[in-house]
Structures are given as C-alpha cells and as structure tokens.
Design a protein around this motif. Structure first.
Motif, PDB file in Angstrom:
ATOM      1  N   THR A   2      18.180   4.539 -23.329  1.00 56.34           N
ATOM      2  CA  THR A   2      17.527   5.840 -23.474  1.00 56.34           C
ATOM      3  C   THR A   2      18.555   6.961 -23.377  1.00 56.34           C
ATOM      4  O   THR A   2      19.657   6.779 -22.851  1.00 56.34           O
ATOM      5  CB  THR A   2      16.467   6.057 -22.384  1.00 56.34           C
ATOM      6  OG1 THR A   2      17.132   6.167 -21.124  1.00 56.34           O
ATOM      7  CG2 THR A   2      15.448   4.925 -22.361  1.00 56.34           C
ATOM      8  N   PHE A   3      18.155   8.139 -23.840  1.00 52.69           N
ATOM      9  CA  PHE A   3      19.026   9.309 -23.726  1.00 52.69           C
ATOM     10  C   PHE A   3      19.343   9.579 -22.257  1.00 52.69           C
ATOM     11  O   PHE A   3      20.474   9.923 -21.913  1.00 52.69           O
ATOM     12  CB  PHE A   3      18.372  10.542 -24.359  1.00 52.69           C
ATOM     13  CG  PHE A   3      18.220  10.444 -25.859  1.00 52.69           C
ATOM     14  CD1 PHE A   3      19.255   9.971 -26.660  1.00 52.69           C
ATOM     15  CD2 PHE A   3      17.049  10.841 -26.483  1.00 52.69           C
ATOM     16  CE1 PHE A   3      19.126   9.894 -28.040  1.00 52.69           C
ATOM     17  CE2 PHE A   3      16.907  10.765 -27.860  1.00 52.69           C
ATOM     18  CZ  PHE A   3      17.951  10.295 -28.636  1.00 52.69           C
ATOM     19  N   LEU A   6      21.972   7.323 -21.110  1.00 50.51           N
ATOM     20  CA  LEU A   6      23.262   7.623 -21.737  1.00 50.51           C
ATOM     21  C   LEU A   6      23.968   8.826 -21.102  1.00 50.51           C
ATOM     22  O   LEU A   6      25.192   8.913 -21.149  1.00 50.51           O
ATOM     23  CB  LEU A   6      23.082   7.873 -23.237  1.00 50.51           C
ATOM     24  CG  LEU A   6      23.004   6.639 -24.115  1.00 50.51           C
ATOM     25  CD1 LEU A   6      22.598   7.016 -25.534  1.00 50.51           C
ATOM     26  CD2 LEU A   6      24.310   5.881 -24.115  1.00 50.51           C
ATOM     27  N   LEU A  32      27.707   6.623 -28.760  1.00 54.65           N
ATOM     28  CA  LEU A  32      26.432   7.022 -29.362  1.00 54.65           C
ATOM     29  C   LEU A  32      26.038   6.079 -30.493  1.00 54.65           C
ATOM     30  O   LEU A  32      24.889   5.657 -30.594  1.00 54.65           O
ATOM     31  CB  LEU A  32      26.509   8.462 -29.859  1.00 54.65           C
ATOM     32  CG  LEU A  32      26.794   9.520 -28.793  1.00 54.65           C
ATOM     33  CD1 LEU A  32      26.800  10.910 -29.406  1.00 54.65           C
ATOM     34  CD2 LEU A  32      25.835   9.443 -27.635  1.00 54.65           C
ATOM     35  N   SER A  33      26.993   5.738 -31.340  1.00 51.26           N
ATOM     36  CA  SER A  33      26.727   4.849 -32.463  1.00 51.26           C
ATOM     37  C   SER A  33      26.288   3.458 -31.987  1.00 51.26           C
ATOM     38  O   SER A  33      25.380   2.856 -32.557  1.00 51.26           O
ATOM     39  CB  SER A  33      27.980   4.739 -33.335  1.00 51.26           C
ATOM     40  OG  SER A  33      27.757   3.862 -34.405  1.00 51.26           O
ATOM     41  N   ASN A  35      24.791   2.687 -29.155  1.00 51.83           N
ATOM     42  CA  ASN A  35      23.615   2.654 -28.295  1.00 51.83           C
ATOM     43  C   ASN A  35      22.360   3.290 -28.870  1.00 51.83           C
ATOM     44  O   ASN A  35      21.293   3.167 -28.287  1.00 51.83           O
ATOM     45  CB  ASN A  35      23.945   3.306 -26.945  1.00 51.83           C
ATOM     46  CG  ASN A  35      24.850   2.418 -26.126  1.00 51.83           C
ATOM     47  OD1 ASN A  35      24.406   1.431 -25.556  1.00 51.83           O
ATOM     48  ND2 ASN A  35      26.136   2.746 -26.098  1.00 51.83           N
ATOM     49  N   ILE A  36      22.485   3.978 -29.999  1.00 47.88           N
ATOM     50  CA  ILE A  36      21.312   4.565 -30.649  1.00 47.88           C
ATOM     51  C   ILE A  36      21.261   3.982 -32.054  1.00 47.88           C
ATOM     52  O   ILE A  36      22.112   4.277 -32.890  1.00 47.88           O
ATOM     53  CB  ILE A  36      21.385   6.107 -30.654  1.00 47.88           C
ATOM     54  CG1 ILE A  36      21.534   6.613 -29.204  1.00 47.88           C
ATOM     55  CG2 ILE A  36      20.131   6.686 -31.308  1.00 47.88           C
ATOM     56  CD1 ILE A  36      21.842   8.070 -29.088  1.00 47.88           C
ATOM     57  N   SER A  37      20.274   3.141 -32.274  1.00 46.10           N
ATOM     58  CA  SER A  37      20.256   2.289 -33.473  1.00 46.10           C
ATOM     59  C   SER A  37      20.308   3.067 -34.781  1.00 46.10           C
ATOM     60  O   SER A  37      20.867   2.590 -35.765  1.00 46.10           O
ATOM     61  CB  SER A  37      19.015   1.402 -33.463  1.00 46.10           C
ATOM     62  OG  SER A  37      17.841   2.201 -33.527  1.00 46.10           O
ATOM     63  N   TYR A  38      19.757   4.260 -34.807  1.00 50.45           N
ATOM     64  CA  TYR A  38      19.699   5.025 -36.058  1.00 50.45           C
ATOM     65  C   TYR A  38      20.824   6.053 -36.180  1.00 50.45           C
ATOM     66  O   TYR A  38      20.809   6.861 -37.099  1.00 50.45           O
ATOM     67  CB  TYR A  38      18.317   5.674 -36.235  1.00 50.45           C
ATOM     68  CG  TYR A  38      17.853   6.486 -35.048  1.00 50.45           C
ATOM     69  CD1 TYR A  38      18.078   7.856 -34.979  1.00 50.45           C
ATOM     70  CD2 TYR A  38      17.182   5.882 -33.995  1.00 50.45           C
ATOM     71  CE1 TYR A  38      17.659   8.603 -33.893  1.00 50.45           C
ATOM     72  CE2 TYR A  38      16.753   6.617 -32.902  1.00 50.45           C
ATOM     73  CZ  TYR A  38      16.994   7.981 -32.859  1.00 50.45           C
ATOM     74  OH  TYR A  38      16.576   8.706 -31.766  1.00 50.45           O
ATOM     75  N   TYR A  39      21.815   6.026 -35.279  1.00 51.68           N
ATOM     76  CA  TYR A  39      23.003   6.876 -35.405  1.00 51.68           C
ATOM     77  C   TYR A  39      24.059   6.056 -36.147  1.00 51.68           C
ATOM     78  O   TYR A  39      24.846   5.342 -35.557  1.00 51.68           O
ATOM     79  CB  TYR A  39      23.531   7.304 -34.036  1.00 51.68           C
ATOM     80  CG  TYR A  39      22.767   8.397 -33.315  1.00 51.68           C
ATOM     81  CD1 TYR A  39      21.444   8.700 -33.635  1.00 51.68           C
ATOM     82  CD2 TYR A  39      23.361   9.121 -32.304  1.00 51.68           C
ATOM     83  CE1 TYR A  39      20.752   9.701 -32.960  1.00 51.68           C
ATOM     84  CE2 TYR A  39      22.676  10.122 -31.619  1.00 51.68           C
ATOM     85  CZ  TYR A  39      21.372  10.409 -31.956  1.00 51.68           C
ATOM     86  OH  TYR A  39      20.700  11.391 -31.286  1.00 51.68           O
ATOM     87  N   SER A 126      21.985   9.173 -40.593  1.00 46.27           N
ATOM     88  CA  SER A 126      21.189   7.968 -40.362  1.00 46.27           C
ATOM     89  C   SER A 126      20.809   7.342 -41.693  1.00 46.27           C
ATOM     90  O   SER A 126      20.606   8.045 -42.680  1.00 46.27           O
ATOM     91  CB  SER A 126      19.926   8.316 -39.572  1.00 46.27           C
ATOM     92  OG  SER A 126      19.149   7.161 -39.361  1.00 46.27           O
ATOM     93  N   ASP A 136      16.277  14.036 -29.585  1.00 47.32           N
ATOM     94  CA  ASP A 136      17.643  13.924 -30.116  1.00 47.32           C
ATOM     95  C   ASP A 136      18.347  15.269 -30.015  1.00 47.32           C
ATOM     96  O   ASP A 136      19.508  15.334 -29.597  1.00 47.32           O
ATOM     97  CB  ASP A 136      17.631  13.478 -31.588  1.00 47.32           C
ATOM     98  CG  ASP A 136      17.199  12.046 -31.767  1.00 47.32           C
ATOM     99  OD1 ASP A 136      18.027  11.146 -31.614  1.00 47.32           O
ATOM    100  OD2 ASP A 136      16.001  11.842 -32.063  1.00 47.32           O
TER     101      ASP A 136
END
Length: 151
Positions: A2-3, A6, A32-33, A35-39, A126, A136
């Motif tokens: 989660t943010f 992070l 960030l890339s 741990n956040i699937s859509y980054y 993304s 976000d």
C-alpha cells in the motif's frame, strides 16, 4: 504494497547518506515500479527555466527519446507551466500528448517544488487505462515533498 506501507520505505531510501542524489532518485523509481503494479515507467524531469525546457533525470522503464521537452509540450511540458498535477486516464484522448510508446495507456505527472519553485516533476506511465486515483496523487505529492529535501 500500500501507499501507506511505502511511505517509510521512501523516507529510508532518500535518507541514505552514502548514496548520490541521482542514485537515490533511480532507486526511488525502482521502488515505485516494483511495488505498484500499474507504474510501468517512473522517472523525473528537471526544469531549466532559462531555456524553458525539461530534462530527463533518473528513471526506470523503457528507454525514451524524450530527453528534452519544451515547456507547454505534452503532459510534462503542460505541468511545467501550470504547476498542477495532471492525470490522464487515457492518453489517446489527449491532443497535446507526446507518445513514448504504443503500450502507454495513461499517465500521471506531479510537479516537484523546492522553496515554492517548480524545479521538475515525477512522471509515471501505465499500460492500463485509468488506473490513477486521488490516492496516487496524494502519495506522489508526499514522494515529491521528500525528494525536495535533497535539493
């Protein structure tokens, strides 16, 4: 992750004393890339106010030809002028979009302020249409507040 989970990782990474600023920024992009699937592409652009251009800084993701962007051009260039976050749910619907790759479906750009001056931005692409939420934006504003401490 989660943010909220992070946030301490961002702080820890950026507070490392034995790592250069560019390495910290590259490591942050990677964090960030990863741990956040859509980054799918995460990077920084930095402003040259004299030439009114943005210059590519540390990033992770596919290589880009867009290493210098004039103020006002594309999403990043518009943020350099507006000083406001810009969320693009579907890049194909934007007239002033600079296409990096046909795989990019959406983008979020959040300006980076140091002492009230827009010195650059974090840019995230993304491969998913419309994944970015207010959460976000708030998280990336937090990230940039921490990054600003490096300048």
């Amino acid at each position: 992750m989660t943010f909220q989970e992070l946030q301490p990782k961002v702080i820890g990474l950026l507070s490392q004393s034995d790592v250069s600023r560019d390495e910290k920024l590259k490591n942050l992009c990677q964090l960030l890339s990863n741990n956040i699937s859509y980054y799918d592409w995460v990077g920084f652009y930095f402003a040259d106010h004299e030439t009114r251009t943005l210059h590519l800084g540390p990033y992770v993701g596919a290589e880009t030809d867009h290493t210098v962007i004039p103020f006002g051009k594309g999403i990043c260039g518009q943020v350099a002028v507006s000083n406001e976050n810009f969320v693009v749910p579907d890049v194909s619907a934007q007239d002033n979009y600079i296409a990096c790759s046909f795989t990019v479906k959406s983008e979020i750009v959040v300006p980076l302020f140091v002492n009230g001056k827009n010195i650059g931005q974090i840019d995230i692409d993304s491969h998913v249409i419309d994944p970015f939420t207010k959460a976000d934006e708030l998280f990336l504003e937090f990230v940039n507040q921490e990054v600003a401490k490096l300048f």
